[in-house]
Design an enzyme around this catalytic site. Structure first.
Site, short mmCIF file in Angstrom:
data_model
loop_
_atom_site.label_atom_id
_atom_site.label_comp_id
_atom_site.label_asym_id
_atom_site.label_seq_id
_atom_site.Cartn_x
_atom_site.Cartn_y
_atom_site.Cartn_z
CB CYS A 1 -14.46 -19.49 4.10
SG CYS A 1 -13.14 -20.64 3.66
CB CYS B 1 -13.84 -22.46 8.25
SG CYS B 1 -13.72 -20.95 7.27
CB CYS C 1 -13.88 -24.46 4.84
SG CYS C 1 -12.22 -24.05 5.44
N GLY D 1 5.79 1.29 16.40
CA GLY D 1 6.99 0.87 17.10
C GLY D 1 6.81 -0.38 17.93
CG HIS E 1 -9.12 -20.95 5.28
ND1 HIS E 1 -10.32 -21.31 5.86
CD2 HIS E 1 -8.16 -21.18 6.23
CE1 HIS E 1 -10.10 -21.74 7.08
NE2 HIS E 1 -8.80 -21.67 7.33
CG ASP F 1 5.80 6.52 11.99
OD1 ASP F 1 5.89 6.24 10.76
OD2 ASP F 1 5.65 5.64 12.84
CG ASP G 1 2.27 1.90 4.96
OD1 ASP G 1 2.21 2.52 3.88
OD2 ASP G 1 2.98 0.90 5.12
CB SER G 2 3.44 7.28 6.63
OG SER G 2 4.38 6.57 7.42
N GLY G 3 4.71 4.83 4.65
CA GLY G 3 5.97 4.45 4.03
C GLY G 3 7.14 4.52 5.00
N GLY G 4 6.92 5.14 6.17
CA GLY G 4 8.01 5.29 7.13
C GLY G 4 8.61 3.94 7.53
CG PHE G 5 7.40 -0.54 9.15
CD1 PHE G 5 7.78 -0.70 10.47
CD2 PHE G 5 7.42 -1.66 8.32
CE1 PHE G 5 8.16 -1.95 10.96
CE2 PHE G 5 7.80 -2.90 8.80
CZ PHE G 5 8.16 -3.04 10.12
CD GLN H 1 7.16 5.02 16.39
OE1 GLN H 1 7.73 4.14 17.05
NE2 GLN H 1 6.53 4.75 15.24
CG ASP I 1 -1.49 -3.34 9.22
OD1 ASP I 1 -1.25 -2.67 10.24
OD2 ASP I 1 -0.60 -3.74 8.45
#
Lengths: 369, 369
Positions: free
Chosen positions: A304, A302, A307, A214, A333, A145, A91-95, A187, A264
């Site tokens: 995995c 599951c 499990c 956003g 899991h 952003d 990510d850009s770090g903006g958030f 946005q 994500d």
């Protein structure tokens, strides 16, 4: 680094595609586990891979502050530093910066902020952020952003769109690396006129991919669905679409239904650390006394490692005894569950059975909206 | 369950042997990582195995209190509960109970104590402890003993020996399972006359193995060496000898040199959680600023997963960022180091090169004593 996406099949708005990135191929729709500080919390890269994760996300804000660019570059880039050889998106770090209430100051050129770790002063501009992400060597770099928490005034949203477009233009100009694909971010909050304006402006800049930013920032779930659906169709059909910060089973299913390809969220690993088990049939707290002598797997549906190896009683015990193996196993899991859900979604779209798959996992979207 | 041990080779007092237990063969000398609460902290059983651990230790006191016997028995025993299919040794809980100052009351028949978790009252007798360990299904069960912190009066040590012998006799009579080998424990502090008496009394009871207890509890390192050496020769040559609670590289090497076959300690995992790296050439704190941009492995002489995958700079970053992968990776490496040391010790004794191996790893014992 422009033609990274092939759209292979659609059913309704849902899309089945393939992303070709510098470190490998990613089949979409796909979920990206979050490795904030160059580690998906508690898991080794081998384990992340064995949960069927295809691409992970790391956070520019956190890596910028610690360990810092020099350390990662000297290590040979982010992939080698953390020993993950698959695709990475940053990510850009903006958030994160815009979440630092009272510790950041925005101007037209960029944003100045104080580290949450030691109070030191730093500055992000569209150019420094792209340069940082390219120096990390990531496969996908998000532009800086301006993300506005909801609810927000029309003026604030309009100003955020204006700055985000200006910064996207500068990011586009700053982009140099052929191994990194830069994605722009839309946005506009819940305002469809602003969403349309934002989309038109960033699409005109011709990026290899686009994110819907956003959202998941204070609005209701229904508001998010409506806006995501309306936003997705404003983006080019032949480019990947990424809905940032979305991670519950239901939200992801609904977003796939809106025509989104990438997601994500820290949700599965955060839940894992806090004893919250995600399953095909809902979530529960594994610390609950009901599981103390329950010798069934965390999720009976599951396959995995967790499990097929351990019982609910054992994980219940690990969490009650504050043993770190508990958070580790449950994080594994939970990430596996989301990736397996994505695998199922891809198969469903390929097979023309998306509507049934969606309704099974998220209920009827119209009825819920 | 009597002829579990074969002595294959000796050099000086150092011994190379083989233990045959219900869940597998253990080559000695051997180090047992500690899995207090049915988990070697931070590691999966697969990982414990891949550190070349052959047998692990679990704590009766902790498992008795949480999750309790019923849960483990219903799960199919301790092996299935924690998904470790190799040999397990359980201590008797005596050491922990006698550490509960002011919360335990000793009588001739047993000891009553209050849980450190919830204050509830519990009682250990030689019979209840053996029954508990057998019900767990462990390969080696230690008898309940009275462990006296040092320094101690002669009267206290003599009383501890008297009770420990009486309890060993009762434990011997209570022992039922053919799959569990019961080991007795020698006491006597630093008093060689009492050590001799304790050894004579428990050896007469004919156990399949013997531990040297009451060391590493407050005495100096030299006092421990001298007493361990004098105690080892009091035990039968054809039975395994176990020095409880010893775990640094130097202490283990010295104890092998005294003729001890088995060791356990929380040291490598506790160090791992606290950023302390064990290497062939000493220990250091990986959080130290000196390692922030050090791109060499944790231990350049190590071929473990951590050392072949990650750098000191990455582990330094993980610890500084409080990422749980840091404690996990360093615990793995430290356990690997001790097991690799044991492998080297076995090869050295087999090859008639023990003296050189010992001097390389622990210096000349006489010069240090």
């Amino acid at each position: 680094m422009h033609d990274i996406f092939s759209l292979r099949r659609t059913e309704g708005s849902a899309r089945r595609g393939t992303l070709r990135l510098a470190h490998g191929v990613v089949e979409t729709p796909t979920f990206m586990p979050v490795g904030t500080a160059a580690t998906v919390k508690g898991l080794t890269p081998d384990e992340v891979r064995s949960t069927h994760s295809q691409i992970i996300l790391a956070n520019t804000y956190h890596l910028w502050l610690r360990p810092g660019l020099e350390t990662i570059v000297e290590a040979g880039g982010l992939h080698r530093f953390m020993a993950w050889d698959g695709p990475i998106l940053t990510d850009s770090g903006g958030f994160q910066v815009f979440s630092l209430q009272g510790r950041r100051k925005l101007d037209d050129d960029g944003v100045t902020f104080q580290s949450h770790i030691d109070g030191s002063t730093h500055r992000f501009t569209p150019e420094t952020v792209i340069a940082f992400e390219e120096a990390l060597g990531v496969d996908i770099a998000m532009v800086l952003d301006v993300c506005t928490k909801l609810p927000a005034t029309r003026e604030a949203l309009e100003e955020a769109v204006r700055t985000t477009t200006a910064w996207a233009q500068r990011s586009r100009a700053a982009w140099k690396s052929v191994n990194t694909a830069v994605f722009a971010i839309m946005q506009g909050g819940l305002d469809l006129e602003l969403r349309t304006r934002s989309a038109r402006e960033i699409v005109a800049l011709d990026f290899p991919g686009y994110a819907i930013g956003g959202l998941s920032v204070g609005e209701t779930r229904d508001e998010m669905y409506v806006t995501a659906r309306a936003s997705a169709v404003l983006l080019p059909a032949d480019k990947p679409r990424y809905l940032m910060g979305v991670g519950t089973v239901r939200d992801i299913i609904m977003a796939v239904d809106c025509g989104i390809d990438m997601f994500d969220c820290v949700y599965p690993t955060r839940c894992g650390r806090n004893a919250r088990a995600m399953t095909r049939s809902g979530e529960y707290n594994i610390r609950n006394a009901a599981f103390t002598r329950d010798y069934t797997p965390v999720d009976p549906e599951c396959d995995c490692y967790v499990c097929t190896t351990y019982t609910r009683a054992y994980l219940n015990h690990l969490f009650r005894a504050n043993e770190m193996l508990g958070p580790r196993l449950l994080s594994y899991h939970n990430v596996y569950v989301l990736n397996d859900l994505m695998r199922g979604a891809r198969e469903a779209i390929e097979g023309g059975e998306w509507a049934a798959f969606r309704n099974k996992h998220a209920g009827n979207p119209v009825a819920e909206a």
